[in-house]
Scaffold this motif. Structure first.
Motif, short mmCIF file in Angstrom:
data_model
loop_
_atom_site.label_atom_id
_atom_site.label_comp_id
_atom_site.label_asym_id
_atom_site.label_seq_id
_atom_site.Cartn_x
_atom_site.Cartn_y
_atom_site.Cartn_z
N ASP A 164 0.83 -1.20 0.00
CA ASP A 164 0.00 0.00 0.00
C ASP A 164 0.87 1.26 0.00
O ASP A 164 0.55 2.24 -0.68
N LYS A 165 1.98 1.25 0.73
CA LYS A 165 2.87 2.40 0.77
C LYS A 165 3.57 2.58 -0.59
O LYS A 165 3.74 3.71 -1.07
N HIS A 166 4.00 1.48 -1.18
CA HIS A 166 4.65 1.51 -2.50
C HIS A 166 3.69 2.12 -3.52
O HIS A 166 4.05 3.03 -4.28
N TYR A 167 2.45 1.61 -3.54
CA TYR A 167 1.47 2.10 -4.49
C TYR A 167 1.08 3.54 -4.19
O TYR A 167 0.86 4.34 -5.11
N SER A 168 0.96 3.90 -2.90
CA SER A 168 0.56 5.26 -2.54
C SER A 168 1.61 6.29 -2.96
O SER A 168 1.27 7.39 -3.42
N ARG A 169 2.90 5.94 -2.83
CA ARG A 169 3.94 6.87 -3.30
C ARG A 169 3.84 7.04 -4.81
O ARG A 169 4.00 8.14 -5.34
N LYS A 170 3.61 5.96 -5.48
CA LYS A 170 3.47 6.00 -6.93
C LYS A 170 2.29 6.90 -7.34
O LYS A 170 2.41 7.76 -8.23
N GLU A 171 1.16 6.72 -6.67
CA GLU A 171 -0.07 7.43 -7.04
C GLU A 171 -0.04 8.90 -6.62
O GLU A 171 -0.55 9.76 -7.36
N ASN A 172 0.54 9.20 -5.45
CA ASN A 172 0.46 10.55 -4.91
C ASN A 172 1.71 11.40 -5.14
O ASN A 172 1.67 12.62 -4.91
N LEU A 173 2.79 10.79 -5.59
CA LEU A 173 4.01 11.55 -5.88
C LEU A 173 4.40 11.47 -7.36
O LEU A 173 4.67 12.50 -7.98
N LEU A 174 4.43 10.28 -7.93
CA LEU A 174 4.87 10.12 -9.32
C LEU A 174 3.76 10.51 -10.30
O LEU A 174 4.00 11.24 -11.27
N PHE A 175 2.54 10.02 -10.08
CA PHE A 175 1.45 10.28 -11.02
C PHE A 175 1.18 11.77 -11.24
O PHE A 175 0.93 12.19 -12.38
N PRO A 176 1.22 12.63 -10.19
CA PRO A 176 0.94 14.05 -10.43
C PRO A 176 1.89 14.68 -11.45
O PRO A 176 1.46 15.50 -12.26
N HIS A 248 8.89 -2.02 -16.63
CA HIS A 248 9.05 -2.04 -18.08
C HIS A 248 8.22 -0.99 -18.80
O HIS A 248 8.43 -0.74 -19.99
N ILE A 249 7.25 -0.38 -18.10
CA ILE A 249 6.40 0.62 -18.74
C ILE A 249 6.41 1.94 -17.96
O ILE A 249 6.86 2.96 -18.48
N LEU A 250 5.94 1.90 -16.71
CA LEU A 250 5.77 3.15 -15.95
C LEU A 250 7.08 3.87 -15.69
O LEU A 250 7.23 5.06 -16.01
N LEU A 251 8.05 3.19 -15.07
CA LEU A 251 9.29 3.87 -14.67
C LEU A 251 10.12 4.33 -15.88
O LEU A 251 10.64 5.46 -15.86
N PRO A 252 10.27 3.51 -16.93
CA PRO A 252 10.98 4.04 -18.11
C PRO A 252 10.28 5.26 -18.71
O PRO A 252 10.93 6.21 -19.13
N MET A 253 8.94 5.24 -18.73
CA MET A 253 8.19 6.39 -19.24
C MET A 253 8.45 7.62 -18.38
O MET A 253 8.64 8.73 -18.88
N ALA A 254 8.47 7.42 -17.05
CA ALA A 254 8.72 8.53 -16.14
C ALA A 254 10.14 9.07 -16.30
O ALA A 254 10.37 10.29 -16.26
N LEU A 255 11.12 8.18 -16.49
CA LEU A 255 12.51 8.61 -16.67
C LEU A 255 12.68 9.43 -17.95
O LEU A 255 13.52 10.32 -18.02
N GLU A 256 11.87 9.14 -18.94
CA GLU A 256 11.92 9.89 -20.19
C GLU A 256 11.25 11.26 -20.05
O GLU A 256 11.47 12.14 -20.88
#
Length: 452
Positions: A164-176, A248-256
């Motif tokens: 839940d913490k892993h997903y919450s950081r992804k949703e509330n920090l990376l997604f914005p 393979h999808i989210l993090l490479p896209m974010a790094l770009e």
């Protein structure tokens, strides 16, 4: 200005090839959409995957992002349906995603403390828990579903809920940040799948809590060991598939897409939400040239929390006074006073954009500075957005001035109030969320008239 690493500087090269490349990409997207629609219509993964390899071959993360967004925006396929077949899509793409995102030795994302490094480190811990610990204990439960094995599996699933913490950081920090660059489809789909995993783990924990060797004695509902293990296998497969989608999808896209400053802001705010199973070994301090007159981040780590970097690359607010109708306060006094209130405050403006939240010692729901400037709809899971929109529509139309909710939450009883904020002429200016733990208030009896 600092010599910042901007991941987007290389874009726009080879302009002479853009038109031909655009046509080729459009053709590939058309083929991809047709194949995905066939999956939605019931075609087998095996048949579609073979045609995919013949027609498309390798695929980039950018194309996957464009595909999911196009399915929702152009083809009218609802988010929930894309979420339902998300794992099928991932299975079709496995082995076909271009291996062009392997980081170079010493790349920032390979350095301890970088958000991507932390996400991947957590994924390795999740894999060990799922593929070794849980697999072993599930086999033992399958052979002998006794009380000791039940308790062991319940402990394992409680530990797994740390995702839940892993997903919450992804949703509330990376997604914005991704949404600021117009990337909405993949974030909405992934958030929905994350919530499905959370619900699955909670269901398994409830079934394990009520499970008895004699299914008729179950305190929840009759459930056999085989049914319970079958549900666990499905949920654990979703967890494993999510690791693939992230790496393979989210993090490479974010790094770009994201700049170094944006990654730094995510890193600094991650501890507010917490980490999954493991924590970063050290703070990530990127190598960079400081601005004239400014110290390097490593020279003053405590002061850096209020730095321009953490505030989204904006200069720090200067000390000053705020004149209000009933008094004058300094900015420092005002903010400190709001943070001392025994409630959590969040304000969104007339355009549904989050503009402020208080930052008390014990927030009930996690908030990070990444939500500032984000629409409130994008701060909620897709399946609950309709409730948010209905409430805001009532406030804007003047049908309601407030709305209350209350829920038990662990050792708290949370009272959540929403107020339509209007000026003296009645013009809607935004909505104030007021959240308070009222458990101690509920327990009050009698009276108190003297100091403790």
């Amino acid at each position: 200005m600092s010599e910042l690493i901007n991941n987007r500087e290389v874009r726009g090269q080879h302009e002479g090839d853009l038109s031909a490349e655009h046509i080729l990409n459009a053709q590939r997207q058309t083929v991809l959409k047709q194949l995905i629609k066939e999956l939605h219509d019931g075609q087998s993964v095996h048949d579609v995957k073979e045609r995919f390899r013949e027609a498309v071959g390798h695929i980039s993360v950018a194309e996957i992002s464009q595909l999911e967004q196009a399915l929702m925006e152009e083809e009218g396929i609802p988010v929930s349906e894309v979420q339902r077949l998300c794992s099928v899509h991932a299975e079709m793409f496995k082995g076909s995603i271009d291996d062009i995102h392997r980081p170079a030795a010493g790349a920032p994302e390979e350095q301890p403390g970088h958000p991507v490094h932390t996400f991947k480190m957590e994924n390795r811990a999740i894999e060990r828990l799922v593929q070794f610990t849980l697999s072993l204990h599930m086999d033992r439960f399958r052979r002998e579903p006794d009380e000791a094995q039940r308790i062991q599996l319940l402990e394992d699933m409680s530990l797994l809920y740390d995702v839940d913490k892993h997903y919450s950081r992804k949703e509330n920090l990376l997604f914005p940040f991704l949404e600021k660059y117009g990337i909405h489809g993949p974030t909405q789909v992934m958030w929905g799948v994350d919530d499905g995993i959370r619900l699955g783990i909670k269901e398994i924990k409830a079934l394990l809590t009520g499970y008895r060797t004699d299914a008729a004695e179950s305190t929840i509902r009759s459930v056999s060991a085989d049914d319970l293990l079958g549900l666990m296998e499905r949920v654990l497969q979703e967890v494993t598939d999510m690791i693939f989608k992230e790496e393979h999808i989210l993090l490479p896209m974010a790094l770009e897409t994201l700049t170094e400053d944006e990654w730094l802001q995510i890193a600094r705010e991650s501890a507010e939400i917490g980490y999954c199973l493991v924590s970063p070994e050290q703070e990530w301090i990127p190598e960079r040239a400081p601005e004239p007159g400014m110290k390097h981040p490593s020279a003053a780590p405590e002061a850096a929390t209020d730095s321009a970097l953490e505030e989204g690359s904006l200069p720090p607010l200067q000390d000053g006074l705020v004149r209000m109708g009933t008094g004058i306060l300094s900015i420092h006094q005002l903010e400190t006073m709001l943070n001392h209130l025994p409630v959590d405050l969040t304000f969104i403006d007339e355009n549904d954009v989050v503009r402020y939240f208080s930052h008390g010692k014990e927030r009930i729901f996690a908030r990070t500075r990444a939500v500032i400037g984000r629409t409130v709809q994008n701060c909620h899971p897709p399946q609950s957005v309709h409730v948010v929109n209905e409430l805001l529509a009532d406030f804007k139309a003047g049908r309601k001035d407030d709305e209350d909710f209350w829920i038990p939450l662990k050792d708290k009883f949370v009272y959540i109030r929403y107020f339509a904020v209007r000026d003296a002429e009645g013009t809607y200016m935004g909505t104030l969320e007021f959240t308070q733990n009222i458990k101690l208030i509920q327990e009050l009896t009698g009276q108190k008239r003297i100091l403790s």
